[in-house]
Design an enzyme around this catalytic site. Sequence first.
Site, short mmCIF file in Angstrom:
data_model
loop_
_atom_site.label_atom_id
_atom_site.label_comp_id
_atom_site.label_asym_id
_atom_site.label_seq_id
_atom_site.Cartn_x
_atom_site.Cartn_y
_atom_site.Cartn_z
N LYS A 30 41.66 -61.01 -94.49
CA LYS A 30 41.78 -60.07 -93.38
C LYS A 30 42.99 -59.17 -93.64
CE LYS A 30 42.61 -59.94 -88.35
NZ LYS A 30 42.23 -58.55 -88.32
N ASP A 32 44.98 -55.35 -92.33
CA ASP A 32 45.16 -54.56 -91.12
C ASP A 32 44.80 -53.10 -91.39
OD1 ASP A 32 45.79 -54.07 -88.55
OD2 ASP A 32 47.94 -54.41 -88.71
N GLU A 177 47.53 -60.29 -93.90
CA GLU A 177 47.43 -60.43 -92.45
C GLU A 177 46.75 -61.73 -92.03
OE1 GLU A 177 45.80 -58.12 -88.48
OE2 GLU A 177 44.86 -57.77 -90.41
#
Length: 330
Positions: A30, A32, A177
Amino acid sequence: MALPLISPMLATPGGLPPAAQDAQWAYETKQDGQRTVVYLAGDGSVVLRARSGEDITAAYPELAALGPALGDTPAVLDGEVLALDADGRADFQSLQSRMGLAHAPGRAARKAARAPVHLALFDVLHLAGSELLGEPYRRRRAALESLGLAGPFWSTPGALVGHGEEALRATREHGLEGLVCKRLDSRYEPGIRSRAWIKIRNTRGVDVVVGGWQPGKGRLTGLPGSLLLGQFDGAGRLRYVGNVGTGWSEAERVELAALLRRYASDAAPFDPVPPVPPAAGVRWVLPRLVGEVRHSTRTRAGLLRQPSWLRLRQDLTPEDSAALLPEELR
């Protein structure tokens, strides 16, 4: 051909799946950025839509070449637009300067020439005239990888099946992230925040010094609505690192209010003083209170992103917490 408009599927915040189910899940990094559904009509054109459905194509002209790269195969893809730093990590602060340029193509083109974005693709929702929403994730993922979409401004990052603990640990070690966990048999649910996708955001705990506060409103009248936080640099100056306004119980707010009144001051303890507008009603305090907050990352200016209060560190004095600011930000 006409392509269907599809709202992106959303992940639910949570933790790793049970170890006994680990092999039934895929794990994706993941980062951002700005969630984007990509529409490729098979005629060389590209349309990018944000999660809201807004057409943001003009904000990212460097991604126009994705259409010719895919050729005459119509497709709807799901992905994330990222601004990457020198280490390949997403820098949301840099991306923000691009996100508002959908109606300013000239500025977008100039910024694209200096600092192009990168599109990370992780799902395919429609391909060659066939809708894939009802297909399980494993088949959609295989279809996406078969397209071979790797180019100067886009890629198809890998997904790891099983080994969730190792994947999560790797994201933490590399300062990323977090992790998105996706059940291998999950169908694509447009616009739904589904338990079939779980997002885990890496957070960090850090000690901070309280330098001021803003009163709350309504039922929080007289209590702190937010705290202004600082960290000491190597020269003993308290540097402003952001505000925190979440994470307290009502009892903790009352306790903090009493302490803040005890240490009230007419002067700001920060050096330099943060540019807080007078209307904010900030009340300064002597830098005597140390707390711990959880946050995701820092901006390049050293501000904490998405801070949440964890606890008052009554076991620490400001002297104990001297030189808190990371070396690279001093």
